[in-house]
Motif scaffolding. Structure first.
Motif, PDB file in Angstrom:
ATOM      1  N   LEU A 374     -24.514 -20.153   2.490  1.00 20.67           N
ATOM      2  CA  LEU A 374     -24.000 -21.494   2.200  1.00 20.67           C
ATOM      3  C   LEU A 374     -22.723 -21.425   1.382  1.00 20.67           C
ATOM      4  O   LEU A 374     -21.772 -22.178   1.616  1.00 20.67           O
ATOM      5  CB  LEU A 374     -25.063 -22.311   1.462  1.00 20.67           C
ATOM      6  CG  LEU A 374     -26.307 -22.688   2.281  1.00 20.67           C
ATOM      7  CD1 LEU A 374     -27.353 -23.342   1.387  1.00 20.67           C
ATOM      8  CD2 LEU A 374     -25.925 -23.623   3.432  1.00 20.67           C
ATOM      9  N   ALA A 375     -22.672 -20.488   0.422  1.00 21.45           N
ATOM     10  CA  ALA A 375     -21.469 -20.325  -0.399  1.00 21.45           C
ATOM     11  C   ALA A 375     -20.280 -19.874   0.446  1.00 21.45           C
ATOM     12  O   ALA A 375     -19.117 -20.160   0.113  1.00 21.45           O
ATOM     13  CB  ALA A 375     -21.727 -19.321  -1.514  1.00 21.45           C
ATOM     14  N   ALA A 376     -20.561 -19.182   1.545  1.00 18.22           N
ATOM     15  CA  ALA A 376     -19.494 -18.733   2.451  1.00 18.22           C
ATOM     16  C   ALA A 376     -19.095 -19.816   3.441  1.00 18.22           C
ATOM     17  O   ALA A 376     -18.245 -19.586   4.315  1.00 18.22           O
ATOM     18  CB  ALA A 376     -19.952 -17.482   3.203  1.00 18.22           C
ATOM     19  N   GLY A 377     -19.704 -20.997   3.318  1.00 20.42           N
ATOM     20  CA  GLY A 377     -19.349 -22.113   4.191  1.00 20.42           C
ATOM     21  C   GLY A 377     -20.015 -22.070   5.548  1.00 20.42           C
ATOM     22  O   GLY A 377     -19.540 -22.707   6.498  1.00 20.42           O
ATOM     23  N   LEU A 378     -21.109 -21.337   5.654  1.00 21.28           N
ATOM     24  CA  LEU A 378     -21.820 -21.230   6.930  1.00 21.28           C
ATOM     25  C   LEU A 378     -22.998 -22.185   6.970  1.00 21.28           C
ATOM     26  O   LEU A 378     -23.367 -22.785   5.969  1.00 21.28           O
ATOM     27  CB  LEU A 378     -22.287 -19.782   7.137  1.00 21.28           C
ATOM     28  CG  LEU A 378     -21.154 -18.751   7.169  1.00 21.28           C
ATOM     29  CD1 LEU A 378     -21.712 -17.347   7.312  1.00 21.28           C
ATOM     30  CD2 LEU A 378     -20.178 -19.052   8.297  1.00 21.28           C
ATOM     31  N   GLY A 379     -23.582 -22.319   8.135  1.00 21.51           N
ATOM     32  CA  GLY A 379     -24.690 -23.249   8.297  1.00 21.51           C
ATOM     33  C   GLY A 379     -24.237 -24.549   8.922  1.00 21.51           C
ATOM     34  O   GLY A 379     -23.050 -24.753   9.207  1.00 21.51           O
ATOM     35  N   PRO A 380     -25.176 -25.475   9.162  1.00 16.89           N
ATOM     36  CA  PRO A 380     -24.838 -26.757   9.809  1.00 16.89           C
ATOM     37  C   PRO A 380     -23.893 -27.578   8.938  1.00 16.89           C
ATOM     38  O   PRO A 380     -24.009 -27.597   7.714  1.00 16.89           O
ATOM     39  CB  PRO A 380     -26.203 -27.437   9.962  1.00 16.89           C
ATOM     40  CG  PRO A 380     -27.094 -26.775   8.955  1.00 16.89           C
ATOM     41  CD  PRO A 380     -26.624 -25.371   8.838  1.00 16.89           C
ATOM     42  N   GLN A 381     -22.942 -28.217   9.597  1.00 12.94           N
ATOM     43  CA  GLN A 381     -21.966 -29.035   8.880  1.00 12.94           C
ATOM     44  C   GLN A 381     -22.446 -30.466   8.677  1.00 12.94           C
ATOM     45  O   GLN A 381     -21.839 -31.229   7.920  1.00 12.94           O
ATOM     46  CB  GLN A 381     -20.649 -29.050   9.657  1.00 12.94           C
ATOM     47  CG  GLN A 381     -20.062 -27.665   9.864  1.00 12.94           C
ATOM     48  CD  GLN A 381     -19.869 -26.912   8.554  1.00 12.94           C
ATOM     49  OE1 GLN A 381     -19.197 -27.409   7.650  1.00 12.94           O
ATOM     50  NE2 GLN A 381     -20.461 -25.726   8.454  1.00 12.94           N
ATOM     51  N   SER A 382     -23.549 -30.830   9.340  1.00 12.12           N
ATOM     52  CA  SER A 382     -24.132 -32.156   9.168  1.00 12.12           C
ATOM     53  C   SER A 382     -25.582 -32.096   9.618  1.00 12.12           C
ATOM     54  O   SER A 382     -26.013 -31.112  10.237  1.00 12.12           O
ATOM     55  CB  SER A 382     -23.363 -33.212   9.979  1.00 12.12           C
ATOM     56  OG  SER A 382     -23.553 -32.978  11.366  1.00 12.12           O
ATOM     57  N   VAL A 383     -26.331 -33.143   9.338  1.00  8.93           N
ATOM     58  CA  VAL A 383     -27.732 -33.194   9.749  1.00  8.93           C
ATOM     59  C   VAL A 383     -27.842 -33.150  11.269  1.00  8.93           C
ATOM     60  O   VAL A 383     -28.796 -32.596  11.826  1.00  8.93           O
ATOM     61  CB  VAL A 383     -28.403 -34.473   9.198  1.00  8.93           C
ATOM     62  CG1 VAL A 383     -29.830 -34.591   9.698  1.00  8.93           C
ATOM     63  CG2 VAL A 383     -28.372 -34.476   7.670  1.00  8.93           C
ATOM     64  N   ALA A 384     -26.854 -33.698  11.935  1.00  7.14           N
ATOM     65  CA  ALA A 384     -26.893 -33.762  13.398  1.00  7.14           C
ATOM     66  C   ALA A 384     -26.395 -32.480  14.070  1.00  7.14           C
ATOM     67  O   ALA A 384     -26.450 -32.365  15.292  1.00  7.14           O
ATOM     68  CB  ALA A 384     -26.055 -34.950  13.879  1.00  7.14           C
ATOM     69  N   ASP A 385     -25.903 -31.521  13.285  1.00  8.47           N
ATOM     70  CA  ASP A 385     -25.347 -30.288  13.848  1.00  8.47           C
ATOM     71  C   ASP A 385     -26.473 -29.370  14.305  1.00  8.47           C
ATOM     72  O   ASP A 385     -27.177 -28.756  13.493  1.00  8.47           O
ATOM     73  CB  ASP A 385     -24.483 -29.592  12.795  1.00  8.47           C
ATOM     74  CG  ASP A 385     -23.745 -28.378  13.352  1.00  8.47           C
ATOM     75  OD1 ASP A 385     -23.963 -28.053  14.526  1.00  8.47           O
ATOM     76  OD2 ASP A 385     -22.960 -27.766  12.598  1.00  8.47           O
ATOM     77  N   LYS A 386     -26.663 -29.268  15.604  1.00 11.37           N
ATOM     78  CA  LYS A 386     -27.724 -28.429  16.174  1.00 11.37           C
ATOM     79  C   LYS A 386     -27.216 -27.048  16.597  1.00 11.37           C
ATOM     80  O   LYS A 386     -27.997 -26.213  17.046  1.00 11.37           O
ATOM     81  CB  LYS A 386     -28.352 -29.123  17.387  1.00 11.37           C
ATOM     82  CG  LYS A 386     -28.913 -30.510  17.095  1.00 11.37           C
ATOM     83  CD  LYS A 386     -30.000 -30.474  16.034  1.00 11.37           C
ATOM     84  CE  LYS A 386     -30.589 -31.863  15.790  1.00 11.37           C
ATOM     85  NZ  LYS A 386     -31.608 -31.852  14.708  1.00 11.37           N
TER      86      LYS A 386
END
Length: 439
Positions: A374-386
């Protein structure tokens, strides 16, 4: 109470783990004393292989080629994936439990009140076993660093350093120059020293010259060339042409193969090897967990990449695989590794991260890995990001099961990080096969 020779291998390993308060204690004084008491002597040629990455592949190629040439070969590697016995191979077969426990008993009798770490104790046992086995050649993978590693008790006829990069900084230093000096500690005066790194640190070259080795450098003393169909090796006085690519996949395998062939050239008067044996040995070599692509769909890749250098190679290898709709990662790591550096190399290749705890106190927790992602800016950008996700799991088996349940046949799953991550997935797959066969 120490175990007797009638005790099981599991009993012995549990006992050895308790002998020393620390997992690692650098220095050779204690272990050298026991080595001398055991009167270990190698009458056959010995090749030691150190380096940050590529050690296991280089060892496997050397073993495969020499065995095809008819030699009786001992191979020592570490760590293991599933069974401790994997660390010691005689003529291509893992050493039996009773041979190991017999050798453990000899080390126990010789050490007296000297404290040995798990690695030191077990290394001495394997060295004693190999020295007394009537072998034609011995290949030893260096565990950590080089200069102060227990394997460095042996004065090898040829010492190979495959690559130098940042790893084990608490013990080896935090620059390539510092680490290069530690790796060069396996070189010996008057004997062959091979470096397969295209950019060797000056510290390695200086040490090799200072102690009077016969130094072989990639690009100066040996190299390779080739196309998509075959490749050629050129050494100081020996050429190997029209070689098939090693069965081990990956971008750096020709560097590793070239270092192995340079070592065999240096030993050609004692261990002559023909052209066909080289070709067959390279084509038939096997090594689990090094960009190992499993058959079936979705594609599953097993790779013990656990530092940025290895992760960069994994990223390049993934790029060379062609299109896959989504890439799932099963990732677990030890907290003393450069986890941020590993993530940085693979961030653009992974869509869904399945991060896992590992059964070792040195391991980073799955939650810590998620926080780093998460600190590297990874993961879903919104709740809807599948198209992106980060999930945490208690075991590699659980993480793999989740990835497998979500991945489509045009996707791929990359299992990487600690050996324990890959081992956990291998064990889960084997358990699944056993359940199916018993149904």
């Amino acid at each position: 109470m120490s175990p007797t020779t009638s005790e099981t291998l599991t009993d012995w390993l549990s006992y050895i783990e308790r002998l020393h308060p620390h997992t690692i204690e650098m220095g050779l004084a204690r272990v050298r004393e026991v080595y001398q008491r055991l009167a270990i002597e190698f009458a056959m040629p010995v090749i030691t292989v150190g380096g940050t990455n590529g050690k296991g592949s280089t060892c496997a190629m050397l073993e495969s080629i020499l065995m095809r040439a008819g030699y009786r070969v001992g191979l020592y590697t570490s760590p293991h994936l599933i069974r401790f016995n994997e660390r010691a191979r005689l003529c291509g077969e893992i050493v039996a439990d009773d041979a190991l426990t017999d050798s453990f008993a000899l080390v126990e009798a010789a050490r007296g009140d000297i404290q040995l770490t798990y690695f030191e104790f077990t290394t001495l046992a394997v060295l004693k076993l190999f020295a007394d086995a009537g072998l034609d050649a011995v290949i030893l993978e260096v565990g950590l660093g080089g200069r102060l590693d227990a394997v460095n008790l042996v004065d090898a006829d040829v010492a190979i350093v495959t690559s130098i990069d940042i790893d084990h900084t608490d013990y080896l230093g935090d620059t390539r120059e510092q680490i290069g000096f530690e790796k060069a500690g396996i070189f010996r005066t008057g004997r062959t020293a091979i470096c397969g790194d295209p950019r060797p640190p000056q510290s390695l070259i200086d040490h090799a010259m200072e102690i009077g080795t016969d130094l072989w450098l990639f690009g100066r003393d040996f190299n390779y060339s080739g196309d998509k169909q075959q490749w050629n090796f050129a050494g100081r006085g020996q050429r190997r042409s029209s070689l098939g690519y090693p069965s081990l996949r990956g971008a750096n395998q020709l560097l590793n193969a070239s270092a192995a062939l340079a070592a065999l050239e240096a030993l050609r008067n004692r261990l002559p090897v023909g052209a066909q044996e080289v070709r067959t040995g390279l084509v038939m070599v096997e090594l689990p967990g090094r960009f190992q692509v499993l058959p079936g769909r979705p594609s599953v890749i097993l790779d013990v990449a656990h530092n940025p250098h290895a992760a960069a190679t994994l990223a390049q290898n993934l790029d060379n695989m062609g299109f896959h709709a989504y890439t799932y990662a099963v990732f677990g790591a030890l907290h003393d590794k450069d986890i941020d550096g590993v993530i940085a190399q693979l961030r653009d290749r992974i869509d869904h991260w399945c991060v896992t705890d590992l059964p070792l106190p040195r391991a980073a927790t799955a939650l810590q890995l998620k926080e780093k992602l998460l600190a590297a800016g990874l993961g879903p950008q919104s709740v809807a990001d599948k198209d992106k996700s980060i999930e945490i799991f208690a075991t590699p088996a659980d993480a793999y099961a989740n990835a497998l349940s979500r991945a489509g046949e045009n996707d791929r799953i990359a299992v990487f990080g600690s050996f324990l991550t890959v081992a956990g997935v291998i064990a889960a797959r084997e358990a699944g096969k056993s359940r199916k066969s018993s149904d």
